[in-house]
Write an enzyme that holds these catalytic residues in place. Structure first.
Site, PDB file in Angstrom:
ATOM      1  N   ARG A   1       0.843  -1.190   0.000  1.00 30.52           N
ATOM      2  CA  ARG A   1       0.000   0.000   0.000  1.00 30.52           C
ATOM      3  C   ARG A   1       0.885   1.250   0.000  1.00 30.52           C
ATOM      4  NH1 ARG A   1      -1.760   0.711   4.305  1.00 30.52           N
ATOM      5  NH2 ARG A   1      -1.152  -1.148   5.447  1.00 30.52           N
TER       6      ARG A   1
ATOM      7  N   TYR B   1      -1.549  -3.539  -6.854  1.00 29.85           N
ATOM      8  CA  TYR B   1      -1.290  -4.340  -5.661  1.00 29.85           C
ATOM      9  C   TYR B   1      -2.383  -4.257  -4.603  1.00 29.85           C
ATOM     10  CZ  TYR B   1       1.514  -7.011  -2.488  1.00 29.85           C
ATOM     11  OH  TYR B   1       1.966  -8.023  -1.702  1.00 29.85           O
ATOM     12  N   GLY B   2      -2.771  -5.402  -4.091  1.00 31.17           N
ATOM     13  CA  GLY B   2      -3.567  -5.541  -2.862  1.00 31.17           C
ATOM     14  C   GLY B   2      -4.490  -4.397  -2.557  1.00 31.17           C
ATOM     15  N   GLY B   3      -4.273  -3.831  -1.382  1.00 36.54           N
ATOM     16  CA  GLY B   3      -5.152  -2.790  -0.866  1.00 36.54           C
ATOM     17  C   GLY B   3      -5.289  -1.575  -1.782  1.00 36.54           C
TER      18      GLY B   3
ATOM     19  N   LYS C   1      -9.697  -2.498   1.436  1.00 34.34           N
ATOM     20  CA  LYS C   1      -9.413  -1.366   2.308  1.00 34.34           C
ATOM     21  C   LYS C   1     -10.190  -0.112   1.890  1.00 34.34           C
ATOM     22  CE  LYS C   1      -6.977  -3.704   5.045  1.00 34.34           C
ATOM     23  NZ  LYS C   1      -5.858  -4.446   5.185  1.00 34.34           N
TER      24      LYS C   1
ATOM     25  N   HIS D   1     -10.626  -2.697  11.241  1.00 35.36           N
ATOM     26  CA  HIS D   1      -9.519  -3.542  10.768  1.00 35.36           C
ATOM     27  C   HIS D   1      -9.321  -4.674  11.782  1.00 35.36           C
ATOM     28  CE1 HIS D   1      -5.013  -3.606   9.327  1.00 35.36           C
ATOM     29  NE2 HIS D   1      -5.757  -4.424   8.597  1.00 35.36           N
TER      30      HIS D   1
ATOM     31  N   SER E   1      -1.435  -3.698  10.318  1.00 40.08           N
ATOM     32  CA  SER E   1      -1.055  -4.544   9.193  1.00 40.08           C
ATOM     33  C   SER E   1       0.196  -5.363   9.527  1.00 40.08           C
ATOM     34  CB  SER E   1      -0.782  -3.660   7.974  1.00 40.08           C
ATOM     35  OG  SER E   1      -1.942  -2.915   7.674  1.00 40.08           O
ATOM     36  N   ALA E   2       0.136  -6.627   9.159  1.00 37.44           N
ATOM     37  CA  ALA E   2       1.242  -7.562   9.383  1.00 37.44           C
ATOM     38  C   ALA E   2       1.620  -7.685  10.861  1.00 37.44           C
ATOM     39  CB  ALA E   2       2.456  -7.193   8.522  1.00 37.44           C
ATOM     40  N   CYS E   3       0.614  -7.641  11.721  1.00 34.64           N
ATOM     41  CA  CYS E   3       0.849  -7.803  13.161  1.00 34.64           C
ATOM     42  C   CYS E   3       0.072  -8.971  13.756  1.00 34.64           C
ATOM     43  CB  CYS E   3       0.528  -6.514  13.900  1.00 34.64           C
ATOM     44  SG  CYS E   3       1.742  -5.228  13.550  1.00 34.64           S
TER      45      CYS E   3
ATOM     46  N   LYS F   1      -3.120 -10.754  12.636  1.00 38.93           N
ATOM     47  CA  LYS F   1      -4.552 -11.078  12.580  1.00 38.93           C
ATOM     48  C   LYS F   1      -4.816 -12.419  11.902  1.00 38.93           C
ATOM     49  CE  LYS F   1      -5.705  -7.241  10.527  1.00 38.93           C
ATOM     50  NZ  LYS F   1      -4.313  -6.740  10.516  1.00 38.93           N
ATOM     51  N   THR F   2      -4.232 -12.617  10.714  1.00 44.89           N
ATOM     52  CA  THR F   2      -4.487 -13.865   9.995  1.00 44.89           C
ATOM     53  C   THR F   2      -4.075 -15.054  10.849  1.00 44.89           C
ATOM     54  OG1 THR F   2      -4.102 -12.738   7.900  1.00 44.89           O
ATOM     55  CG2 THR F   2      -3.984 -15.139   7.865  1.00 44.89           C
TER      56      THR F   2
ATOM     57  N   ASP G   1      -9.342  -9.983   8.616  1.00 40.50           N
ATOM     58  CA  ASP G   1      -8.836  -8.634   8.339  1.00 40.50           C
ATOM     59  C   ASP G   1      -9.841  -7.514   8.630  1.00 40.50           C
ATOM     60  OD1 ASP G   1      -6.498  -7.153   7.359  1.00 40.50           O
ATOM     61  OD2 ASP G   1      -7.712  -6.627   5.623  1.00 40.50           O
TER      62      ASP G   1
ATOM     63  N   ASN H   1       6.430  -8.373   2.063  1.00 37.63           N
ATOM     64  CA  ASN H   1       4.974  -8.202   1.977  1.00 37.63           C
ATOM     65  C   ASN H   1       4.381  -9.108   0.897  1.00 37.63           C
ATOM     66  OD1 ASN H   1       2.488  -6.950   2.792  1.00 37.63           O
ATOM     67  ND2 ASN H   1       2.574  -5.615   0.992  1.00 37.63           N
TER      68      ASN H   1
ATOM     69  N   ARG I   1       2.237 -12.056  -0.610  1.00 39.92           N
ATOM     70  CA  ARG I   1       0.900 -12.410  -0.119  1.00 39.92           C
ATOM     71  C   ARG I   1       0.356 -13.648  -0.822  1.00 39.92           C
ATOM     72  NH1 ARG I   1      -1.609  -8.869   3.990  1.00 39.92           N
ATOM     73  NH2 ARG I   1       0.041  -7.350   4.303  1.00 39.92           N
TER      74      ARG I   1
ATOM     75  N   GLY J   1      -0.031 -20.347  18.045  1.00 34.57           N
ATOM     76  CA  GLY J   1      -1.073 -21.149  18.704  1.00 34.57           C
ATOM     77  C   GLY J   1      -1.121 -20.929  20.206  1.00 34.57           C
TER      78      GLY J   1
ATOM     79  N   ASN K   1      -1.015 -18.323  21.715  1.00 33.21           N
ATOM     80  CA  ASN K   1      -1.804 -17.134  22.066  1.00 33.21           C
ATOM     81  C   ASN K   1      -3.185 -17.500  22.616  1.00 33.21           C
ATOM     82  OD1 ASN K   1       0.282 -15.439  21.313  1.00 33.21           O
ATOM     83  ND2 ASN K   1      -0.445 -15.232  19.204  1.00 33.21           N
TER      84      ASN K   1
HETATM   85  P1  GTP Z   1      -2.493  -7.746   7.337  1.00 34.21           P
HETATM   86  O1  GTP Z   1      -2.982  -8.776   6.368  1.00 34.21           O
HETATM   87  O2  GTP Z   1      -1.383  -6.917   6.781  1.00 34.21           O
HETATM   88  O3  GTP Z   1      -3.585  -6.881   7.892  1.00 34.21           O
HETATM   89  O4  GTP Z   1      -1.736  -8.515   8.540  1.00 34.21           O
HETATM   90  P2  GTP Z   1      -2.153  -9.504   9.728  1.00 34.21           P
HETATM   91  O5  GTP Z   1      -2.459  -8.694  10.941  1.00 34.21           O
HETATM   92  O6  GTP Z   1      -3.185 -10.461   9.287  1.00 34.21           O
HETATM   93  O7  GTP Z   1      -0.753 -10.217  10.028  1.00 34.21           O
HETATM   94  P3  GTP Z   1      -0.330 -11.762   9.907  1.00 34.21           P
HETATM   95  O8  GTP Z   1      -1.151 -12.667  10.786  1.00 34.21           O
HETATM   96  O9  GTP Z   1      -0.256 -12.105   8.476  1.00 34.21           O
HETATM   97  O10 GTP Z   1       1.145 -11.713  10.528  1.00 34.21           O
HETATM   98  C1  GTP Z   1       2.196 -10.972  10.002  1.00 34.21           C
HETATM   99  C2  GTP Z   1       3.528 -11.488  10.438  1.00 34.21           C
HETATM  100  O11 GTP Z   1       3.609 -11.585  11.866  1.00 34.21           O
HETATM  101  C3  GTP Z   1       3.816 -12.881   9.896  1.00 34.21           C
HETATM  102  O12 GTP Z   1       5.126 -12.918   9.411  1.00 34.21           O
HETATM  103  C4  GTP Z   1       3.642 -13.786  11.084  1.00 34.21           C
HETATM  104  O13 GTP Z   1       4.455 -14.927  11.004  1.00 34.21           O
HETATM  105  C5  GTP Z   1       4.013 -12.880  12.274  1.00 34.21           C
HETATM  106  N1  GTP Z   1       3.241 -13.256  13.494  1.00 34.21           N
HETATM  107  C6  GTP Z   1       1.912 -13.470  13.561  1.00 34.21           C
HETATM  108  N2  GTP Z   1       1.526 -13.839  14.813  1.00 34.21           N
HETATM  109  C7  GTP Z   1       2.649 -13.841  15.569  1.00 34.21           C
HETATM  110  C8  GTP Z   1       2.904 -14.128  16.944  1.00 34.21           C
HETATM  111  O14 GTP Z   1       2.018 -14.460  17.747  1.00 34.21           O
HETATM  112  N3  GTP Z   1       4.201 -13.998  17.363  1.00 34.21           N
HETATM  113  C9  GTP Z   1       5.203 -13.632  16.517  1.00 34.21           C
HETATM  114  N4  GTP Z   1       6.434 -13.547  17.011  1.00 34.21           N
HETATM  115  N5  GTP Z   1       4.998 -13.369  15.196  1.00 34.21           N
HETATM  116  C10 GTP Z   1       3.737 -13.468  14.724  1.00 34.21           C
HETATM  117  C1  SPV Z   2      -2.951  -4.613   5.150  1.00 30.91           C
HETATM  118  O1  SPV Z   2      -1.964  -3.980   4.729  1.00 30.91           O
HETATM  119  O2  SPV Z   2      -3.473  -4.357   6.260  1.00 30.91           O
HETATM  120  C2  SPV Z   2      -3.507  -5.733   4.356  1.00 30.91           C
HETATM  121  C3  SPV Z   2      -2.988  -5.953   3.004  1.00 30.91           C
HETATM  122  O3  SPV Z   2      -4.391  -6.418   4.841  1.00 30.91           O
HETATM  123  S1  SPV Z   2      -3.653  -4.877   1.795  1.00 30.91           S
HETATM  124  O4  SPV Z   2      -4.869  -5.483   1.278  1.00 30.91           O
HETATM  125  O5  SPV Z   2      -2.673  -4.737   0.725  1.00 30.91           O
HETATM  126  O6  SPV Z   2      -3.977  -3.610   2.395  1.00 30.91           O
HETATM  127 MN    MN Z   3      -5.049  -5.659   6.863  1.00 25.92          MN
END
Ligand code: GTP
Ligand code: SPV
Ligand code: MN
Length: 579
Positions: A69, A197-199, A206, A226, A248-250, A252-253, A275, A362, A364, A489, A491
């Site tokens: 993004r 790309y994506g978002g 988004k 979000h 993002s990337a923290c 959720k998935t 998401d 990033n 995906r 897991g 968590n």
């Molecule tokens: P967006 O799709 O960008 O909104 O991201 P998201 O919040 O869904 O993040 P996602 O679950 O894809 O995790 C992003 C990164 O964080 C990945 O590289 C995971 O491996 C890492 N990660 C996720 N959960 C944990 C956790 O509990 N501990 C650690 N150390 N890393 C984690």
């Molecule tokens: C994010 O960045 O929070 C995502 C990926 O979930 S994107 O759809 O590219 O925004």
């Molecule tokens: Mn997201």
């Protein structure tokens, strides 16, 4: 091609401005998906991956300048700058249209224009909202097919309702200098050009389901967030649903589809969404959530059978990979994959560690939600699921404990407003810088955060059974840079404490920032975690928190007079308690 004249005339008008060679109305059928994949295989937009190990999986390598993004090129266009707020880049609607329309002129010459009717949310849910995306990218069409309910059924709903969000997209020439992601919330319109790309390009996600929807949600009394949505079934068969907002990337998935550790036998986890959540109060004052999406666009690096086996399994078939590496035998490869080795990197070059990572950080996967082994049977329920807890979180090496609970809804809104996190590769820009990311919505709130917080606060006037609010941090590090908490897991151990709190089954340690767990109440059976680490994770450093509350206070002040007084008071009273 539609009976709805407002839609037909918009499509005609866009076609005359962008000059496509052909117009294709997407039906959403599997045959159409297949045909589009074949077209992209023949023009090189996609390549096939190892058909034995990864059946029906394809690889797309995007332009190296177009991998995330672009917050700096994303605008909210409202008449008054104050309505977009300091949290958004702003342009007057008139100027926004003029600038972006100039880029769209003739941009689809030689291309096909696809018209994608889609429905965000279960097709028969009163909470769902529809849109139409016009795009010249076949890649966008197949991603929208996997991630949204798109095609004929959605068109039918749009024709019945007569209203829809208008999303216009073109990859343009992919020049970052001619890239703009524009939102016109008062017109329910989006115009995005210059990125595939994506978002930036999958406008249902988004742009519509967060930026435009959050704006509508404020007017209509709901929330577009979000957030992941997950159901946690305990060994007695009780299921609690929680909604978690992490930037993002923290995580959720990963949290949305976690596999319970063996030492928590009898637990089951059901994924509703990974998401985005749309939250409504029902007639009884219960907050309910639907996931507007029906597929995942998830971060690939870090995914393996230990961290996220459900994801690892679901991306072994019928998935699209974007910007990963490949092995000698043409399997996808990424950092964190536990087998194979990269041969070709994400830019299509022979892999050389001197060039950096093999897969883009990033990179995906796109898959339909039905691929997920833990997919909830309620994901299509028109009434959504009842939410027991809202959980905020961020990526913070220091300061934030593993988990704490807010003392009230108002306090919970402050906890959300104060979320800070290290920036990630999900946005083009510097990575690892701690910044405020309120409610994980910094890049996605379609209006002034001050008004958004007032909207959140107003829910307390409408319901006396709102969910409890928590904050978690899976990313605390030791002085040597190791994660203090095993995460993934494991968590569930924290989520189970959260549920115990919601059910008043466990006492807690009251501190100025909220309720922290007594260390013995976090189940650590079979976990290799030291007493010191657990102590650090379940306590707070008063000096650091004093500084944090001061910094939150400064941040809130930057919203001036529009800042709700109740939020300022929350911050002041906690700051006073810490002093
Ligand atoms: P967006 O799709 O960008 O909104 O991201 P998201 O919040 O869904 O993040 P996602 O679950 O894809 O995790 C992003 C990164 O964080 C990945 O590289 C995971 O491996 C890492 N990660 C996720 N959960 C944990 C956790 O509990 N501990 C650690 N150390 N890393 C984690
Ligand atoms: C994010 O960045 O929070 C995502 C990926 O979930 S994107 O759809 O590219 O925004
Ligand atoms: Mn997201």
């Amino acid at each position: 091609m539609t009976t709805l004249s407002s839609l037909q005339s918009w499509v005609d008008q866009v076609a005359s401005h962008t000059q496509p060679d052909a117009i294709h109305w997407c039906t959403g059928s599997d045959a159409e998906y297949r045909e589009m994949i074949d077209t992209m295989l023949s023009d090189g937009t996609l390549t096939t991956l190892n058909e034995e190990q990864y059946p029906n999986c394809y690889l797309h390598l995007s332009d190296p300048s177009d991998v995330a993004r672009v917050e700096h090129l994303t605008f909210v266009c409202t008449e008054q700058e104050e309505d977009a707020g300091p949290n958004n880049h702003w342009m007057k609607p008139e100027e926004g249209h003029e600038r972006v329309d100039a880029l769209f002129a003739g941009c689809m010459q030689g291309r096909t224009m696809y018209v994608i009717p889609y429905c965000m949310g279960p097709i028969d849910s009163p909470y769902s909202r529809c849109g139409v995306e016009i795009t010249d990218s076949a890649y966008v069409v197949v991603n929208m097919k996997l991630m949204t309910r798109m095609g004929d059924r959605s068109l039918q709903r749009i024709e019945e309702e007569g209203s829809f969000v208008k999303g216009l997209h073109s990859t343009g020439d992919l020049d970052p200098e001619r890239r703009m992601i524009m939102h016109f919330p008062d017109e329910l319109a989006i115009k995005s050009i210059g990125s595939g790309y994506g978002g930036n390009a999958l406008l249902g996600k988004k742009c519509h389901a967060l930026r435009i929807a959050s704006y509508q949600a404020r007017q209509e009394g709901w929330l577009a967030e979000h957030m992941l949505i997950v159901g946690l079934e305990n060994p007695d068969g009780e299921t609690h649903y929680v909604a978690c907002a992490f930037p993002s990337a923290c995580g959720k998935t990963n949290l949305a589809m976690l596999i319970p550790p063996e030492s928590l036998p009898g637990w089951k986890v059901w994924t509703l969404g990974d998401d985005i959540a749309w939250l409504h109060l029902d007639d009884d004052g219960q907050l309910r959530a639907i996931n507007p999406e029906s597929g995942y666009f998830g971060v690939v690096p870090g995914t393996n059978e230990k961290t996220n086996k459900n994801a690892d399994d679901m991306i072994k078939h019928d998935a699209i990979f974007t910007n990963v590496a490949t092995t000698e035998n043409n399997e996808p490869w990424w950092e964190g994959k536990t087998d194979g080795a990269p041969a070709i990197d994400w830019q299509g070059r022979k892999f050389d560690a001197a060039n950096g990572k093999a897969a883009h950080p990033n990179s995906r996967f796109t898959v339909a939600a039905g691929n997920n082994p833990s997919y909830s049977s309620l994901a299509d329920a028109p009434e959504g699921v009842p939410i027991s807890a809202i959980v905020f979180g961020g990526r913070r090496k220091e300061l934030a404990p593993l988990v704490y609970e807010a003392k009230s809804w108002e306090h919970g809104v402050l906890v959300g407003a104060g979320v800070a996190s290290e920036t990630t590769a999900a946005n083009i820009g510097e990575v690892g810088i701690v910044r405020r990311d309120p409610m994980a919505m910094k890049p996605f709130c379609g209006y002034n955060f001050a008004d958004y917080w007032a909207h959140w606060l107003s829910f307390a006037e409408r319901s006396n059974k709102l969910p409890r609010v928590f904050h978690v941090n899976w990313f605390r590090q030791s002085a040597d840079g190791d994660f203090l908490w095993p995460g993934f897991g494991e968590n569930l151990r924290v989520l189970s404490w959260i549920i115990d709190r919601c059910e008043n089954r466990v006492t807690a340690n009251e501190t100025p920032i909220g309720f922290l767990p007594n260390p013995e109440d976090i189940n650590t059976t079979d976990l290799n975690i030291s007493a010191e680490a657990l102590q650090a994770l379940t306590s707070i450093d008063h000096d650091q928190w004093r500084a944090e509350l001061e910094s939150v206070g400064e941040y809130l002040k930057s919203y001036g007079d529009r800042l709700p007084e109740a939020l300022r008071q929350q911050q002041q009273s906690i700051a006073a308690e810490l002093a």
